[in-house]
Design an enzyme around this catalytic site. Structure first.
Site, PDB file in Angstrom:
ATOM      1  N   SER A   7       0.844  -1.201   0.000  1.00 16.42           N
ATOM      2  CA  SER A   7       0.000   0.000   0.000  1.00 16.42           C
ATOM      3  C   SER A   7       0.870   1.238   0.000  1.00 16.42           C
ATOM      4  CB  SER A   7      -0.904   0.005   1.232  1.00 16.42           C
ATOM      5  OG  SER A   7      -1.498   1.285   1.358  1.00 16.42           O
ATOM      6  N   HIS A  32      -1.096  -1.436  -4.331  1.00 16.96           N
ATOM      7  CA  HIS A  32      -2.414  -1.104  -3.755  1.00 16.96           C
ATOM      8  C   HIS A  32      -2.520   0.411  -3.552  1.00 16.96           C
ATOM      9  CE1 HIS A  32      -5.996  -2.164  -1.277  1.00 16.96           C
ATOM     10  NE2 HIS A  32      -5.612  -1.169  -0.486  1.00 16.96           N
ATOM     11  N   ASP A  34      -4.889   3.428  -2.191  1.00 19.04           N
ATOM     12  CA  ASP A  34      -6.014   3.723  -1.308  1.00 19.04           C
ATOM     13  C   ASP A  34      -6.610   5.085  -1.631  1.00 19.04           C
ATOM     14  OD1 ASP A  34      -6.237   1.482   0.535  1.00 19.04           O
ATOM     15  OD2 ASP A  34      -4.190   2.011   1.120  1.00 19.04           O
ATOM     16  N   HIS A  65      -8.387   0.722  -4.441  1.00 19.67           N
ATOM     17  CA  HIS A  65      -9.370   0.489  -3.383  1.00 19.67           C
ATOM     18  C   HIS A  65     -10.116   1.799  -3.157  1.00 19.67           C
ATOM     19  CE1 HIS A  65      -9.844  -0.375   1.258  1.00 19.67           C
ATOM     20  NE2 HIS A  65     -11.005  -0.275   0.633  1.00 19.67           N
ATOM     21  N   MET A  67     -12.403   4.015  -1.378  1.00 20.23           N
ATOM     22  CA  MET A  67     -13.134   4.306  -0.141  1.00 20.23           C
ATOM     23  C   MET A  67     -13.821   5.646  -0.347  1.00 20.23           C
ATOM     24  SD  MET A  67     -10.132   3.030   2.402  1.00 20.23           S
ATOM     25  CE  MET A  67      -8.959   3.066   1.055  1.00 20.23           C
ATOM     26  N   PHE A 142      -7.320   4.983   7.615  1.00 23.44           N
ATOM     27  CA  PHE A 142      -5.944   5.324   7.956  1.00 23.44           C
ATOM     28  C   PHE A 142      -5.038   4.102   7.910  1.00 23.44           C
ATOM     29  CE2 PHE A 142      -8.876   8.092  10.166  1.00 23.44           C
ATOM     30  CZ  PHE A 142      -8.403   9.352   9.816  1.00 23.44           C
ATOM     31  N   GLY A 143      -3.790   4.337   7.591  1.00 20.28           N
ATOM     32  CA  GLY A 143      -2.791   3.287   7.730  1.00 20.28           C
ATOM     33  C   GLY A 143      -2.375   3.181   9.184  1.00 20.28           C
ATOM     34  N   ASP A 174      -6.801  -6.435   4.327  1.00 19.82           N
ATOM     35  CA  ASP A 174      -6.228  -5.087   4.348  1.00 19.82           C
ATOM     36  C   ASP A 174      -6.428  -4.451   5.709  1.00 19.82           C
ATOM     37  OD1 ASP A 174      -5.422  -2.501   3.736  1.00 19.82           O
ATOM     38  OD2 ASP A 174      -7.021  -2.117   2.292  1.00 19.82           O
TER      39      ASP A 174
HETATM   40  C1  DX5 Z   1      -6.861   1.539   5.306  1.00 19.82           C
HETATM   41  C2  DX5 Z   1      -6.366   1.239   3.917  1.00 19.82           C
HETATM   42  C3  DX5 Z   1      -5.202   0.340   3.927  1.00 19.82           C
HETATM   43  C4  DX5 Z   1      -3.982   0.904   4.589  1.00 19.82           C
HETATM   44  C5  DX5 Z   1      -3.322  -0.254   5.279  1.00 19.82           C
HETATM   45  O1  DX5 Z   1      -8.052   2.225   5.248  1.00 19.82           O
HETATM   46  O2  DX5 Z   1      -7.383   0.640   3.131  1.00 19.82           O
HETATM   47  O3  DX5 Z   1      -4.898  -0.152   2.631  1.00 19.82           O
HETATM   48  O4  DX5 Z   1      -3.064   1.482   3.691  1.00 19.82           O
HETATM   49  O5  DX5 Z   1      -2.304   0.231   6.064  1.00 19.82           O
HETATM   50  P1  DX5 Z   1      -1.551  -0.679   7.142  1.00 19.82           P
HETATM   51  O6  DX5 Z   1      -0.920  -1.806   6.391  1.00 19.82           O
HETATM   52  O7  DX5 Z   1      -0.573   0.273   7.716  1.00 19.82           O
HETATM   53  O8  DX5 Z   1      -2.595  -1.128   8.108  1.00 19.82           O
HETATM   54 ZN    ZN Z   2      -6.725  -0.385   1.163  1.00 19.97          ZN
END
Ligand code: DX5
Ligand code: ZN
Length: 218
Positions: A7, A32, A34, A65, A67, A142-143, A174
């Site tokens: 990602s 990926h 986001d 992806h 959102m 969020f990541g 994910d």
């Molecule tokens: C979260 C995103 C993810 C995010 C994952 O809403 O859809 O793809 O980048 O991040 P990590 O791997 O840090 O949980």
């Molecule tokens: Zn994602």
């Protein structure tokens, strides 16, 4: 096949091309992306121009992806920007079958995403037409959030349903996927593994990718 979908949300945006090259050279096979709109999720990230820029620096599948609310409105733009896979959140699609069909008509592989609180039963009818199901293992936005263990059972039940019905969609996970959590989702049946914060780290990305894949495949 077990694959890492790295990602880029966690990458250094000032060196995005280098970040993608390092992650793919080390073994990442899906990129990926986001896309967040500040409405469906409380955060804003990238749109089609960034997808087009990424398209210019990698031949890997671009896994977009979405959102976002009203994804139907933006499918043409993401397809034109070079997306290969486009996934939409079940929670925003009033006519999910229509939206997935539209993704296919725009030349992309359709995916459906379900949040942690969304039951897998809500997508049974459209499983024959999807390329992948993305089971969120955090609440999107969020990541770097913590993995929600109750989602593992959803992956397991989805894999069982797929086998029972002779379907062949791929199962992606994910959110909070890292060396210490990846084993349980793979064991349950996931094989497309999204990871951001567990992968991108200045000077350590290549090593992180190799260790992650070793844990996933081990
Ligand atoms: C979260 C995103 C993810 C995010 C994952 O809403 O859809 O793809 O980048 O991040 P990590 O791997 O840090 O949980
Ligand atoms: Zn994602």
């Amino acid at each position: 096949m077990i694959e890492l979908a790295f990602s880029i949300l966690a990458a250094d945006f000032t060196h995005l091309a280098d970040e993608i090259r390092i992650a793919s050279d080390a073994g990442g096979t899906v990129c990926h992306v986001d896309v967040m709109d500040g409405h469906f999720v409380p955060n804003i990230t990238f749109g089609p121009p960034v997808v087009a820029a990424v398209r210019g620096v990698t031949d890997l599948p671009l896994d977009c992806h979405l959102m976002i609310e009203d994804p139907d409105r933006y499918i043409p733009a993401f397809a034109a920007a070079g997306a290969n896979w486009i996934s939409v959140q079940q929670e925003v699609c009033k006519h999910l079958h229509r939206t997935l069909t539209s993704i296919r008509e725009h030349g992309c592989e359709p995916g459906v995403v379900i949040n942690p609180a969304t039951p897998i039963e809500t997508i049974f009818e459209i499983l024959p037409i999807v390329h992948h199901v993305l089971v969120m293992t955090v609440n999107p936005g969020f990541g770097g959030q913590s993995f929600l263990p109750f989602c593992v059972e959803k992956v397991r039940r989805l894999a069982q349903y797929r086998a029972q019905h002779g379907l062949n969609f791929r199962i992606e996970v994910d959110g909070g996927i890292a060396e210490d959590t990846v084993g349980q989702v793979v064991e349950a049946g996931a094989e497309l593994l999204v990871a951001g914060s567990a992968i991108f780290e200045p000077g350590k990305t290549a090593e992180n990718v190799r260790n992650f894949l070793k844990a996933a495949r081990g």
